[in-house]
Design a protein around this motif. Sequence first.
Motif, short mmCIF file in Angstrom:
data_model
loop_
_atom_site.label_atom_id
_atom_site.label_comp_id
_atom_site.label_asym_id
_atom_site.label_seq_id
_atom_site.Cartn_x
_atom_site.Cartn_y
_atom_site.Cartn_z
N UNK A 20 -0.91 0.76 6.52
CA UNK A 20 -2.27 0.27 7.11
C UNK A 20 -3.43 1.25 6.83
N UNK A 21 -3.29 2.63 6.77
CA UNK A 21 -4.18 3.67 6.31
C UNK A 21 -4.29 3.49 4.74
N UNK A 22 -3.43 3.32 3.94
CA UNK A 22 -3.73 3.21 2.78
C UNK A 22 -4.35 1.81 2.28
N UNK A 23 -4.14 0.81 2.95
CA UNK A 23 -4.80 -0.57 2.92
C UNK A 23 -6.38 -0.27 3.37
N UNK A 24 -6.50 0.36 4.49
CA UNK A 24 -7.90 0.61 4.95
C UNK A 24 -8.85 1.45 4.14
N UNK A 25 -8.03 2.13 3.42
CA UNK A 25 -8.90 3.23 2.37
C UNK A 25 -9.64 2.24 1.31
N UNK A 26 -8.89 1.10 1.11
CA UNK A 26 -9.36 0.20 0.14
C UNK A 26 -10.07 -1.13 0.71
N UNK A 27 -10.59 -0.81 1.97
CA UNK A 27 -11.12 -1.96 2.50
C UNK A 27 -10.43 -3.15 3.03
N UNK A 28 -9.07 -2.90 3.28
CA UNK A 28 -8.45 -4.11 3.49
C UNK A 28 -8.03 -3.91 5.01
N UNK A 29 -8.12 -4.87 6.18
CA UNK A 29 -7.87 -4.80 7.35
C UNK A 29 -6.69 -5.22 7.80
N UNK A 30 -6.08 -4.45 9.18
CA UNK A 30 -4.74 -4.76 9.54
C UNK A 30 -4.50 -4.90 11.03
N UNK A 31 -3.57 -5.74 11.45
CA UNK A 31 -3.08 -5.56 12.71
C UNK A 31 -1.60 -4.60 12.58
N UNK A 32 -1.50 -3.60 13.32
CA UNK A 32 -0.11 -2.97 13.37
C UNK A 32 0.33 -3.28 14.55
N UNK A 33 1.73 -3.64 14.69
CA UNK A 33 2.36 -4.18 15.79
C UNK A 33 3.77 -3.11 15.93
#
Length: 404
Positions: A20-33
């Motif tokens: 989730x953090x690595x994706x966010x650094x590239x501008x990719x959003x996520x739900x983490x459940x």
Amino acid sequence: MADKRDLLILGGGLVGMTLALAAAKKGISSHVVDRADPAELTAEGFDGRASAISTASWNLFTNIGLGEALAPLGCAITNIAVTDGMKPGRIDFEPAPEDGSLGLMYRNRDLRLALFEAAREESLIAWHAPVEVSSRERGPHGVSATLGDGTVLEASLMVAAEGRRSPTREEAGFNLAHWNYHHRAIIAGLFHEKPHEGVAWEIFYPAGPFALLPLPDDEQGRHRSAMVWSVNEKDAPGLLALPEKAFLGEVMGKMHGIYGAIEADGPRSSYPLGFQHTARIIGERLALVGDAAHGIHPIAGQGLNLGLRDVGALVEVLVEGMRLGLEPGEAQMLARYEKWRALDSFSVAFACDSLTRLFGIPGKLPSLARRIGMAAVQRTPPLKRFFMDEARGMSGDLPELLKA
């Protein structure tokens, strides 16, 4: 209006939250459940396990902004000593000066604290925990998960990061090769009289490997290591039930006095050892990462590192595809991820399984053969370098996030 995001990550442990953090650094959003309570996961004494973080994995943590928080908490691995029952013929893996170290040791609690704190500050991560998932849906246009309270979370791609017993993988019907080693890993923290000097010990016995992993000294200056002792399933209950003094006596016998007198650092715990590997790691708008895809023996400390390589590869594939205007769940992107990870994950899993079986053969002749082989490796610098590059995670086709 539904909060639809790019990724729906089911499982918020070390691999899932790093993704989730690595994706966010590239501008990719996520739900983490995650079904677990973050407060319990980070409570002192909840989990005595420690993880070896390879050089490549450390690069990943640094590249996603965790380097400053984690740097003072780890212990550099300056040497990996491999021995067959402390008999002659041991191998010492020592890094070249330009490599710095063979990796870093961290308590799992410290890794979780750093990941969770960063996740709370990241607007591209919607973190749902502790919650139960009542149903999952995947279709040609997206994915969703319905939580126990009726909340529906939507995304383009579902990622299963729930560990070995991944319900998402099971529900999707992935074929799983698996077997039980009929051993348990006993985990314990140890204080010891002599400094470890950054040495990680892997002592092989016919009954199972015994590992000592270096940790930083505590606030009082006491020397510490994490112990991972693989024992036969039938012997585990007795060892776990021993009074502390008797248990430490058994541990001292395995350590051959290398660190002098020892004391317990926290409670003991254990978990069963087994092997599992999926032939496929993708489905319709679904990708598997970490132990959901490949659960291996802890013999070489590569389980978490293998999952972090999954993270690096998946994020790179997603970034490149989205740059071309593709959705995260597009089949061609997922196919590239699977192709990239197939050989590496299988090779590491096979190597760990083979080592477990090779060193588990009892008898003087097998022990002699193993020690002759280890002595040959010790005298062959190119072969040692190959094994060290593997341990540092710096071999093969590395994702950009895992490069310095």
